[in-house]
Every structure is written in structure tokens, then in C-alpha cells.
Enzyme design. Sequence first.
Site, PDB file in Angstrom:
ATOM      1  N   ALA A  44       0.868  -1.165   0.000  1.00 31.28           N
ATOM      2  CA  ALA A  44       0.000   0.000   0.000  1.00 31.28           C
ATOM      3  C   ALA A  44       0.913   1.225   0.000  1.00 31.28           C
ATOM      4  CB  ALA A  44      -0.871  -0.009   1.241  1.00 31.28           C
ATOM      5  N   GLY A  75       0.584  -4.880   1.101  1.00 35.14           N
ATOM      6  CA  GLY A  75      -0.609  -4.950   0.267  1.00 35.14           C
ATOM      7  C   GLY A  75      -0.354  -5.636  -1.070  1.00 35.14           C
ATOM      8  N   GLU A  91      -0.634  -9.242  -0.327  1.00 30.12           N
ATOM      9  CA  GLU A  91      -2.060  -9.525  -0.094  1.00 30.12           C
ATOM     10  C   GLU A  91      -2.834  -9.564  -1.408  1.00 30.12           C
ATOM     11  OE1 GLU A  91      -2.193  -6.264   2.779  1.00 30.12           O
ATOM     12  OE2 GLU A  91      -2.976  -7.693   4.246  1.00 30.12           O
ATOM     13  N   GLU A  96       4.536  -5.055   7.440  1.00 30.23           N
ATOM     14  CA  GLU A  96       3.801  -3.974   8.125  1.00 30.23           C
ATOM     15  C   GLU A  96       4.271  -3.741   9.548  1.00 30.23           C
ATOM     16  OE1 GLU A  96       2.404  -6.381   6.311  1.00 30.23           O
ATOM     17  OE2 GLU A  96       0.923  -5.505   4.940  1.00 30.23           O
TER      18      GLU A  96
HETATM   19  N1  CO8 Z   1       4.604   3.155  -0.669  1.00 28.70           N
HETATM   20  C1  CO8 Z   1       4.996   4.325  -1.229  1.00 28.70           C
HETATM   21  N2  CO8 Z   1       6.158   4.446  -1.929  1.00 28.70           N
HETATM   22  C2  CO8 Z   1       6.939   3.357  -2.067  1.00 28.70           C
HETATM   23  C3  CO8 Z   1       6.580   2.111  -1.506  1.00 28.70           C
HETATM   24  C4  CO8 Z   1       5.349   2.025  -0.784  1.00 28.70           C
HETATM   25  N3  CO8 Z   1       4.890   0.880  -0.236  1.00 28.70           N
HETATM   26  N4  CO8 Z   1       7.548   1.217  -1.783  1.00 28.70           N
HETATM   27  C5  CO8 Z   1       8.479   1.871  -2.507  1.00 28.70           C
HETATM   28  N5  CO8 Z   1       8.135   3.171  -2.680  1.00 28.70           N
HETATM   29  C6  CO8 Z   1       8.867   4.220  -3.379  1.00 28.70           C
HETATM   30  C7  CO8 Z   1      10.067   4.701  -2.580  1.00 28.70           C
HETATM   31  O1  CO8 Z   1       9.649   5.638  -1.599  1.00 28.70           O
HETATM   32  C8  CO8 Z   1      10.932   5.300  -3.655  1.00 28.70           C
HETATM   33  O2  CO8 Z   1      10.415   6.568  -3.980  1.00 28.70           O
HETATM   34  P1  CO8 Z   1      11.421   7.840  -4.114  1.00 28.70           P
HETATM   35  O3  CO8 Z   1      12.307   7.502  -5.297  1.00 28.70           O
HETATM   36  O4  CO8 Z   1      10.481   8.979  -4.368  1.00 28.70           O
HETATM   37  O5  CO8 Z   1      12.171   7.914  -2.839  1.00 28.70           O
HETATM   38  C9  CO8 Z   1      10.687   4.380  -4.852  1.00 28.70           C
HETATM   39  O6  CO8 Z   1       9.436   3.687  -4.578  1.00 28.70           O
HETATM   40  C10 CO8 Z   1      11.762   3.346  -5.053  1.00 28.70           C
HETATM   41  O7  CO8 Z   1      11.918   2.640  -3.819  1.00 28.70           O
HETATM   42  P2  CO8 Z   1      13.348   2.416  -3.118  1.00 28.70           P
HETATM   43  O8  CO8 Z   1      14.281   3.515  -3.474  1.00 28.70           O
HETATM   44  O9  CO8 Z   1      13.109   2.150  -1.665  1.00 28.70           O
HETATM   45  O10 CO8 Z   1      13.823   1.066  -3.865  1.00 28.70           O
HETATM   46  P3  CO8 Z   1      14.795  -0.068  -3.310  1.00 28.70           P
HETATM   47  O11 CO8 Z   1      15.052  -0.978  -4.459  1.00 28.70           O
HETATM   48  O12 CO8 Z   1      15.943   0.551  -2.588  1.00 28.70           O
HETATM   49  O13 CO8 Z   1      13.923  -0.845  -2.183  1.00 28.70           O
HETATM   50  C11 CO8 Z   1      11.935  -1.968  -1.324  1.00 28.70           C
HETATM   51  C12 CO8 Z   1      12.789  -1.603  -2.556  1.00 28.70           C
HETATM   52  C13 CO8 Z   1      12.701  -2.932  -0.423  1.00 28.70           C
HETATM   53  C14 CO8 Z   1      10.670  -2.618  -1.849  1.00 28.70           C
HETATM   54  C15 CO8 Z   1      11.609  -0.684  -0.526  1.00 28.70           C
HETATM   55  O14 CO8 Z   1      11.093   0.296  -1.420  1.00 28.70           O
HETATM   56  C16 CO8 Z   1      10.588  -0.889   0.560  1.00 28.70           C
HETATM   57  O15 CO8 Z   1      10.918  -1.401   1.618  1.00 28.70           O
HETATM   58  N6  CO8 Z   1       9.320  -0.487   0.320  1.00 28.70           N
HETATM   59  C17 CO8 Z   1       8.262  -0.561   1.294  1.00 28.70           C
HETATM   60  C18 CO8 Z   1       7.768  -1.972   1.435  1.00 28.70           C
HETATM   61  C19 CO8 Z   1       6.700  -2.048   2.478  1.00 28.70           C
HETATM   62  O16 CO8 Z   1       6.920  -1.800   3.655  1.00 28.70           O
HETATM   63  N7  CO8 Z   1       5.484  -2.408   2.064  1.00 28.70           N
HETATM   64  C20 CO8 Z   1       4.370  -2.548   2.943  1.00 28.70           C
HETATM   65  C21 CO8 Z   1       3.606  -1.286   3.004  1.00 28.70           C
HETATM   66  S1  CO8 Z   1       2.381  -1.343   4.279  1.00 28.70           S
HETATM   67  C22 CO8 Z   1       1.094  -2.116   3.561  1.00 28.70           C
HETATM   68  O17 CO8 Z   1       1.119  -2.541   2.453  1.00 28.70           O
HETATM   69  C23 CO8 Z   1      -0.061  -2.222   4.452  1.00 28.70           C
HETATM   70  C24 CO8 Z   1      -1.154  -2.958   3.766  1.00 28.70           C
HETATM   71  C25 CO8 Z   1      -2.386  -2.648   4.454  1.00 28.70           C
HETATM   72  C26 CO8 Z   1      -3.521  -3.000   3.634  1.00 28.70           C
HETATM   73  C27 CO8 Z   1      -3.444  -2.382   2.281  1.00 28.70           C
HETATM   74  C28 CO8 Z   1      -4.292  -1.205   2.265  1.00 28.70           C
HETATM   75  C29 CO8 Z   1      -4.112  -0.303   1.045  1.00 28.70           C
END
Ligand code: CO8
Length: 263
Positions: free
Chosen positions: A69, A113, A116, A136
Site C-alpha cells: 500500500a 498490500g 495480499e 507492516e
Molecule cells: N509506498 C509508497 N512508496 C513506495 C513504496 C510504498 N509501499 N515502496 C516503494 N516506494 C517508493 C520509494 O519511496 C521510492 O520513492 P522515491 O524515489 O520517491 O524515494 C521508490 O518507490 C523506489 O523505492 P526504493 O528507493 O526504496 O527502492 P529499493 O530498491 O531501494 O527498495 C523496497 C525496494 C525494499 C521494496 C523498498 O522500497 C521498501 O521497503 N518499500 C516498502 C515496502 C513495504 O513496507 N510495504 C508494505 C507497506 S504497508 C502495507 O502494504 C499495508 C497494507 C495494508 C492493507 C493495504 C491497504 C491499502
Amino acid sequence: SSRRSYEFIEVSEPRPGVGQVTINRPKALNALCTPLITELNTALRAFQASPTVSAVVLTGSARAFAAGADIKEMAPLTFSGAYTTSFIESWSDLTTALKKPLIAAVSGHALGGGCELALMADVLYCTPTANFGQPEIKLGTIPGAGGSQRLTRAVGKAKAMELILTGKSFSGEEAERWGVAARVFADYDALLEGALATAEVIASYSRVAVQAAKEVVNKSQDLGLRDGVEFERRVFHSLFGSEDQKIGMRAFAEKKKPEWKNE
Ligand code: CO8
């Protein structure tokens, strides 16, 4: 079919009977913001209504199926705001809007998400290096789109508890070994080809029987064994009322290829 224009997804019909939705928000690794989910719902509803589509493939890019998400969208949410707008509830539409089979082709990140969403599909294919997880807990929250329920049903309580409490990822290879994924493919191209080929096979069958098959298997996730077997038998009985059951069994006896009417 009518072509709408979408901002966060691409929609196509790459093979006879097969619809494809490609999540396309590369700058955020396909993070699932609310407008993206709205588009996904709209596209799946259109495929459900389409007379030319029988099965749907959902994919992302080689690098990310969906990284979760949208954390930036969620960060300022309040309890009262999330509660009174039923934040996330529309995600469940994905599982009810589409009665036709949905195949998820997962390469790269499928986190939170995104994991999921993949688990909502009827068939999950992935690459060995796909990166699944429910991280999460690291953000001070928990899965909110069915992860604690679907992942637990898929891998059992012991593994699900460990994964959800630690936020640790698991690979596509593990997903296949644990029964989350039906198959793994060497790389993204092979994955997409495999998903489209399976969708084509499904699309070659009676749409009536395919919908019934999806319905009865999904019921197994909600019902106990006795009720589930009974439900299956009722639906099985009802298919004797379909034209396609007659067509299929007659074609077998006549050693011919069945020409389904979808009736
Ligand atoms: N949300 C918003 N932006 C994101 C997300 C995300 N989940 N994941 C990545 N991005 C963005 C980054 O902020 C970055 O943006 P910017 O260039 O503007 O800084 C861009 O995508 C590229 O990401 P990274 O530079 O971090 O890329 P890496 O290759 O270094 O890392 C990862 C990749 C490991 C995937 C890393 O981006 C990461 O850890 N992302 C978050 C993963 C995460 O925690 N996901 C769970 C989110 S919580 C959730 O899903 C709750 C679900 C609840 C129900 C769903 C309801 C909608």
C-alpha cells in the site's frame, strides 16, 4: 472492447479470451495508492462484463509486482478517518467483482498490500527471486487487506506467525515449496508467457463450468469439509442444467472437440 485510459495500470487482451492488467506505477515500485486500486477495480469489472474475456492475468514489472500500500498516503491517516471511510474495504471488491479466474504473475517485490493482492488471485505464479512478505510490523502496523487470514491459510499458522511478527520476506522459490505459488518460472518473460498460456487453457473451456469451479474451490476457504462437499455437490448437480455439460459429454462420446455455447 472499449479502451479506457488509465493512469496507473495498462489493460489489454493479448490472447483470445484472455485479459491482462499490468500495474504500471514504476516510480513508486507499483505502490498501491487508492486511485490505483480504483482503476484496478474498474478494469476487473470491465473484464467481468466483457463477452470476449474468460480469464484474466494480473502482473506488474520484472522489478515489482507491488511494493505495498502507498505508505506516503497512509502516513497521515487517523483512526477516525480510516474507520469512517472504511479505508481498504474497496480492496475486497477485487475478490468479488471478478467471477472469472484471476492469475497473478509475480516478479520482484510483492510486499504488504502487494503480497495480499497476489494472495487474492485464484492462481499465483512467480519467479524464484520474487520477494514476498508482510513487513507492516516494521511500520508499526499489521496487514490490512487479508494477509493475516490468507497467508495463514496458505502456509499454516507456524510460518504465517513467524513471517507476520518478524516482517521477514520469503522468496518465490519458498512460495512454491510452501504451496503459495502454483509454479515458478525462470524469469519475467517466461512467467508472463506461462500465465497467459494457463489463462488461454482456462479460456478454452465452458465459461459456466469455469465459474462454478472457481466458486467451489473458493468456498473451501470459508466452509468446513462437510458443508464444502455438500456445496460442491449442489453446484455439480446444477451443472446438469447447463447446455455445455451436454455439449461436453456428447463431444466426448463422438470423439469431437466440444464447441461451447457458454450456456
Ligand atoms: N509506498 C509508497 N512508496 C513506495 C513504496 C510504498 N509501499 N515502496 C516503494 N516506494 C517508493 C520509494 O519511496 C521510492 O520513492 P522515491 O524515489 O520517491 O524515494 C521508490 O518507490 C523506489 O523505492 P526504493 O528507493 O526504496 O527502492 P529499493 O530498491 O531501494 O527498495 C523496497 C525496494 C525494499 C521494496 C523498498 O522500497 C521498501 O521497503 N518499500 C516498502 C515496502 C513495504 O513496507 N510495504 C508494505 C507497506 S504497508 C502495507 O502494504 C499495508 C497494507 C495494508 C492493507 C493495504 C491497504 C491499502
